[in-house]
Write a protein that holds these residues in place. Structure first.
Motif, PDB file in Angstrom:
ATOM      1  N   VAL A   4      13.314 -10.987  -6.365  1.00 36.03           N
ATOM      2  CA  VAL A   4      12.028 -11.326  -5.752  1.00 36.03           C
ATOM      3  C   VAL A   4      10.864 -10.501  -6.282  1.00 36.03           C
ATOM      4  N   THR A   5      11.125  -9.415  -6.990  1.00 34.95           N
ATOM      5  CA  THR A   5      10.022  -8.615  -7.532  1.00 34.95           C
ATOM      6  C   THR A   5       9.641  -9.049  -8.945  1.00 34.95           C
ATOM      7  N   SER A  39      10.279  -8.250   3.375  1.00 33.57           N
ATOM      8  CA  SER A  39      11.015  -8.727   4.542  1.00 33.57           C
ATOM      9  C   SER A  39      11.842  -9.928   4.115  1.00 33.57           C
ATOM     10  N   ASN A  40      12.910 -10.203   4.871  1.00 31.03           N
ATOM     11  CA  ASN A  40      13.698 -11.403   4.603  1.00 31.03           C
ATOM     12  C   ASN A  40      13.149 -12.613   5.358  1.00 31.03           C
ATOM     13  N   ASP A  41      12.034 -12.449   6.061  1.00 25.39           N
ATOM     14  CA  ASP A  41      11.407 -13.535   6.811  1.00 25.39           C
ATOM     15  C   ASP A  41      10.081 -13.891   6.143  1.00 25.39           C
ATOM     16  N   ARG A  67       4.055 -13.715   5.018  1.00 31.65           N
ATOM     17  CA  ARG A  67       2.802 -14.490   4.959  1.00 31.65           C
ATOM     18  C   ARG A  67       1.770 -13.930   5.943  1.00 31.65           C
ATOM     19  N   ASN A  68       2.219 -13.579   7.132  1.00 35.54           N
ATOM     20  CA  ASN A  68       1.300 -13.024   8.128  1.00 35.54           C
ATOM     21  C   ASN A  68       0.769 -11.658   7.708  1.00 35.54           C
ATOM     22  N   TRP A  69       1.571 -10.883   6.983  1.00 39.55           N
ATOM     23  CA  TRP A  69       1.064  -9.622   6.438  1.00 39.55           C
ATOM     24  C   TRP A  69      -0.098  -9.897   5.480  1.00 39.55           C
ATOM     25  N   ALA A  70       0.046 -10.950   4.680  1.00 35.38           N
ATOM     26  CA  ALA A  70      -1.043 -11.314   3.771  1.00 35.38           C
ATOM     27  C   ALA A  70      -2.277 -11.732   4.564  1.00 35.38           C
TER      28      ALA A  70
END
Length: 313
Positions: free
Chosen positions: A206-207, A234-236, A241-244
């Motif tokens: 994922v990186t 996160s695995n969620d 997305r909410n962090w963004a």
């Protein structure tokens, strides 16, 4: 093969046993699936091999694998069981009235937002179908028993037949406030100097963010990649997305997830001159089973719901 073994018949229970053994990978697990004891299944396997005059499996202390003859029997058993399961639908007015159990598996976020509402509509249209929806972090690889798996991304596995439901790209996004404060990257490598957010899913690297130039000739342009160092993971996907949205960094997310937020101005898409890989939405059905009318009806129902334009566009 002697005269006695020629008189032996393969029963429906034998087919179910071979299918369960293939799906579970061990006699003990198959016994649990069929609700019988392991010794009983071991005896059934021995009798079946004697009747056919061939070895079906090779067992060691840690594993079980099918011989060539065993793999052929598994394929035939699954095909026959699929045809038997499909008969009620096929005989009921050419499938106009579908009934029976339908097991659907989908990813957590996409399943909640897009699959579950469609299942509600499908169930209202076909009340005789009993639908079970399972949401999974790894819907494709962990659910060999499913009738339909909704999958996002590539699925290169001959055990499944893929039906394209919708095209879906990956976008780089951040909150408008984050872009104002930290600036917008002008090319993908600029992301190495920015805070990035990553989702851990499907055993992907994922990186490693892959990209190529968009526009005419994009398919032939040389692909490239960058290795980001995420500040948060996160695995969620919804959490990331909410962090963004909260202004914590740039995220690489599926178009279906972020396009509505971009339209509302909650997120801002950047690097639009690059493509960051497709993650098309697929409906996977098992290749070795007969396709029942309810499976066919459900896949067609979902295809129609996503065409000509999926709900996130």
């Amino acid at each position: 093969m002697n005269d006695h073994t020629r008189d032996e018949m393969i029963t429906l229970d034998d087919l179910r046993f071979v299918d369960a053994l293939s799906r579970t990978g061990s006699l003990s697990a198959a016994a649990r699936a069929l609700d019988v004891t392991p010794p009983a299944l071991s005896m059934r396997l021995k009798r079946l091999e004697q009747a056919l005059g061939v070895g079906l499996v090779v067992r060691s202390s840690r594993s079980l694998r099918f011989t060539g003859e065993g793999e052929r029997l598994v394929a035939e058993a699954q095909a026959l069981l699929g045809r038997i399961e499909a008969l009620p639908d096929e005989l009921s007015a050419a499938g106009r009235s579908v009934a029976g159990r339908l097991q659907v598996v989908a990813p957590f976020g996409f399943g909640r937002h897009h699959v579950a509402p469609l299942i509600a509509r499908f169930a209202a249209k076909h009340p005789a179908v009993r639908v079970a929806l399972d949401l999974s972090e790894r819907p494709w690889r962990e659910n060999q028993d499913a009738d339909v798996v909704i999958h996002i991304g590539e699925a290169r596995d001959s055990a499944w037949i893929a039906h394209l439901l919708a095209r879906n790209s990956r976008w780089i996004c951040a909150s408008p406030e984050h872009v104002r404060r930290h600036g917008a990257p002008e090319q993908p490598r600029d992301l190495l100097r920015h805070a990035c957010l990553c989702v851990r899913e499907n055993d992907e690297d994922v990186t490693l963010w892959r990209f190529r130039k968009a526009g005419r000739g994009a398919a032939s342009s040389r692909p490239d990649a960058i290795r980001v160092s995420p500040v948060l993971t996160s695995n969620d996907g919804e959490v990331v997305r909410n962090w963004a949205v909260d202004g914590l960094g740039y995220v690489l997310r599926s178009e279906w997830d972020v396009a509505p937020l971009v339209r509302r101005g909650v997120l801002q898409r950047v690097l639009t001159r690059w493509e960051f890989g497709a993650a098309d939405v697929l409906a996977l059905v098992p290749a070795r089973r007969g396709i029942s009318a309810r499976v066919s009806q459900f896949v067609g129902f979902v295809e129609a719901a996503f065409r000509p334009r999926p709900p996130w566009r």
